[in-house]
Motif scaffolding. Structure first.
Motif, PDB file in Angstrom:
ATOM      1  N   GLN A  87      10.543   1.179  10.418  1.00  0.00           N
ATOM      2  CA  GLN A  87      11.152   1.526  11.564  1.00  0.00           C
ATOM      3  C   GLN A  87      10.651   0.854  12.924  1.00  0.00           C
ATOM      4  O   GLN A  87      11.236   0.976  14.131  1.00  0.00           O
ATOM      5  CB  GLN A  87      10.489   2.991  11.699  1.00  0.00           C
ATOM      6  N   ASN A  88       9.740   0.002  13.004  1.00  0.00           N
ATOM      7  CA  ASN A  88       9.385  -0.995  13.957  1.00  0.00           C
ATOM      8  C   ASN A  88      10.420  -2.042  13.994  1.00  0.00           C
ATOM      9  O   ASN A  88      10.205  -3.000  15.048  1.00  0.00           O
ATOM     10  CB  ASN A  88       7.892  -1.664  13.758  1.00  0.00           C
ATOM     11  N   GLY A  89      11.397  -2.226  13.095  1.00  0.00           N
ATOM     12  CA  GLY A  89      12.457  -3.202  13.369  1.00  0.00           C
ATOM     13  C   GLY A  89      12.083  -4.444  12.333  1.00  0.00           C
ATOM     14  O   GLY A  89      13.035  -5.359  12.040  1.00  0.00           O
ATOM     15  N   ASN A  90      10.906  -4.508  11.752  1.00  0.00           N
ATOM     16  CA  ASN A  90      10.665  -5.603  10.632  1.00  0.00           C
ATOM     17  C   ASN A  90      11.732  -5.452   9.333  1.00  0.00           C
ATOM     18  O   ASN A  90      11.840  -4.198   8.950  1.00  0.00           O
ATOM     19  CB  ASN A  90       9.494  -5.169  10.181  1.00  0.00           C
ATOM     20  N   MET A 144       0.614  -0.922  -0.151  1.00  0.00           N
ATOM     21  CA  MET A 144       0.007   0.055  -0.078  1.00  0.00           C
ATOM     22  C   MET A 144       0.962   1.183  -0.228  1.00  0.00           C
ATOM     23  O   MET A 144       0.563   2.108  -0.691  1.00  0.00           O
ATOM     24  CB  MET A 144      -0.886  -0.067   1.135  1.00  0.00           C
ATOM     25  N   ALA A 145       1.889   1.206   0.760  1.00  0.00           N
ATOM     26  CA  ALA A 145       2.876   2.265   0.887  1.00  0.00           C
ATOM     27  C   ALA A 145       3.448   2.532  -0.657  1.00  0.00           C
ATOM     28  O   ALA A 145       3.730   3.955  -0.818  1.00  0.00           O
ATOM     29  CB  ALA A 145       4.041   2.268   1.832  1.00  0.00           C
ATOM     30  N   GLY A 165       7.019   4.845   7.151  1.00  0.00           N
ATOM     31  CA  GLY A 165       8.291   4.122   7.961  1.00  0.00           C
ATOM     32  C   GLY A 165       9.217   3.279   7.200  1.00  0.00           C
ATOM     33  O   GLY A 165      10.045   2.583   8.012  1.00  0.00           O
ATOM     34  N   TYR A 166       9.316   3.182   6.072  1.00  0.00           N
ATOM     35  CA  TYR A 166      10.198   2.115   5.219  1.00  0.00           C
ATOM     36  C   TYR A 166      11.215   2.698   4.692  1.00  0.00           C
ATOM     37  O   TYR A 166      11.528   3.983   4.354  1.00  0.00           O
ATOM     38  CB  TYR A 166       9.210   1.453   4.429  1.00  0.00           C
ATOM     39  N   VAL A 191      13.737  -4.566   2.613  1.00  0.00           N
ATOM     40  CA  VAL A 191      12.883  -3.837   3.124  1.00  0.00           C
ATOM     41  C   VAL A 191      12.964  -3.532   4.468  1.00  0.00           C
ATOM     42  O   VAL A 191      12.802  -4.863   5.274  1.00  0.00           O
ATOM     43  CB  VAL A 191      11.590  -4.022   2.559  1.00  0.00           C
ATOM     44  N   ARG A 192      13.129  -2.374   5.115  1.00  0.00           N
ATOM     45  CA  ARG A 192      13.071  -2.270   6.515  1.00  0.00           C
ATOM     46  C   ARG A 192      12.228  -1.215   7.052  1.00  0.00           C
ATOM     47  O   ARG A 192      11.712  -0.391   6.583  1.00  0.00           O
ATOM     48  CB  ARG A 192      14.539  -1.648   6.995  1.00  0.00           C
TER      49      ARG A 192
END
Length: 401
Positions: free
Chosen positions: A276-279, A226-227, A237-238, A273-274
């Motif tokens: 900001q929540n750490g995923n 979606m982003a 946040g990616y 792909v990162r």
């Protein structure tokens, strides 16, 4: 729609918040209605489950065999019909915005076949599809796996059962029905799943469920897609980098599609792909992936994923029609509830009374949003409390005029 229930003067919330609160409120929707009949007798069938695969959009046919599904978003979806004693029905539909689809669907009675019990390996394979590992098991229960049996058909194991497997996730507040009847063991990922939101006992449980759902959604494959399609990669946040660590422009992945409402996403060389929540995940595509604005992929196997975006088990996945509330969950719920506040003012005919005197009073209700008053409280609880704080009289009075 918001549904409120009043217990001892306190509001509790059941269901999801109104569509205005979600991140993507401009959904292109359609309607599906129709008739379900027996394929031989052509008689209408009642209590047939009709639902969109992997969604919460489902219903049952009435006594006349009729059904209606509202708010079906535009795209390609699998419509599923289930009734005990009949073969599971699956059909892919192309849904266009603003249209009303009227269907007549016939289902076949299921044939009796010789079945055997599942082997331990087959049971383990199915269980790992539902719950991938022991870490993801918390709050998850499977109701009736013991009902599953197997048919050996041309060296292929076909799962059969009278009912879907019932799965419940008390962390996210979803109950899932997993329709394995007629599914080859090697194709478990293609078996239909229906999601049903559980009923919250109070507002705090609704908030806890929504928090868990939103946490699961943020950083997921759907959120990322979606982003990408909305050109909001950084805002969501990616960061996207190639194997050399160089930042990659996500707009280079996108090209037009011949399918209305879809874009093509092509990632020939794997990217990291990162969120900001750490995923963190590695992503590439095996040919162009057709993706719509809600992050739904037409052929999910086209996306080659490794890392946090991979959710292998059904029990921890979200339905494809899930949309997170915008902003902080508590703030959003609190702001929404403000519109439904009621303040009661009571005045009596005099300040003091002698024993045996009649007490006359009037009650007034002030609404934060007067337009909502027809949807709010129908009665008022009135209590007479003595100096020892004991309730000596209690009445329930209709709110009138």
């Amino acid at each position: 729609m918001l549904q409120f229930y009043r217990y001892n003067g306190q509001m509790t919330l059941r269901g999801l918040l109104v569509e205005a609160l979600i991140l993507n409120p401009f959904l292109l929707i359609a309607q599906i209605s129709g008739l379900v009949v027996d394929s031989k007798t052509r008689k209408p069938l009642e209590k047939v489950e009709v639902f969109v695969h992997q969604s919460t959009n489902g219903t049952e046919t009435d006594q006349a065999g009729q059904f209606q599904l509202d708010n079906v978003t535009a795209g390609f979806y699998q419509l599923v019909l289930y009734k005990q004693g009949y073969t599971l029905y699956k059909s892919t539909l192309k849904i266009e915005e603003g249209r009303h689809y009227k269907l007549t669907l016939a289902i076949d009675r299921s044939k009796k076949s010789k079945t055997s019990t599942l082997s331990e390996q087959e049971r383990s394979t199915i269980r790992s599809r539902i719950i991938h590992d022991t870490i993801s098991e918390t709050g998850i229960s499977i109701m009736n796996m013991e009902e599953l049996t197997v048919i050996q058909n041309h060296e292929q194991s076909i799962i059969t059962c009278k009912h879907p497997v019932f799965i419940q996730n008390t962390r996210t507040g979803y109950q899932m029905h997993y329709y394995l009847m007629g599914s080859p063991l090697k194709d478990l990922s293609d078996a239909p799943v229906r999601y049903m939101p559980m009923q919250a006992t109070d507002l705090q449980q609704s908030i806890a469920w929504e928090k868990e759902r939103k946490n699961s959604f943020i950083g997921s494959t759907r959120h990322w897609l979606m982003a990408v399609l909305g050109n909001r990669v950084k805002e969501e946040g990616y960061t996207i980098r190639d194997k050399m660590g160089q930042e990659v422009d996500a707009t280079t992945f996108i090209s037009p599609s011949s399918l209305f409402g879809y874009k093509r996403v092509s990632i020939n060389e794997a990217v990291i792909v990162r969120h900001q929540n750490g995923n963190t995940s590695q992503v590439r595509t095996d040919g162009p992936a057709e993706v719509n604005a809600n992050g739904i992929t037409l052929a999910p196997r086209t996306l080659q994923l490794n890392g946090s975006m991979v959710i292998a088990d059904i029990a921890n996945q979200l339905p494809i029609d899930y949309q997170p509330v915008a902003g902080e969950v508590e703030d959003t719920y609190a702001k929404t509830l403000e519109s439904f506040y009621e303040k009661i003012y009571v005045h009596t005919d005099k300040p003091y009374y002698y024993p045996g005197e009649a007490l006359w009073f009037k009650g007034y209700i002030h609404y934060k949003e007067p337009a909502w008053r027809d949807s709010l409280s129908r009665v008022m609880n009135v209590e007479l409390i003595n100096s020892e704080k004991e309730i000596t009289l209690s009445k329930i009075l209709k709110i009138d005029s």
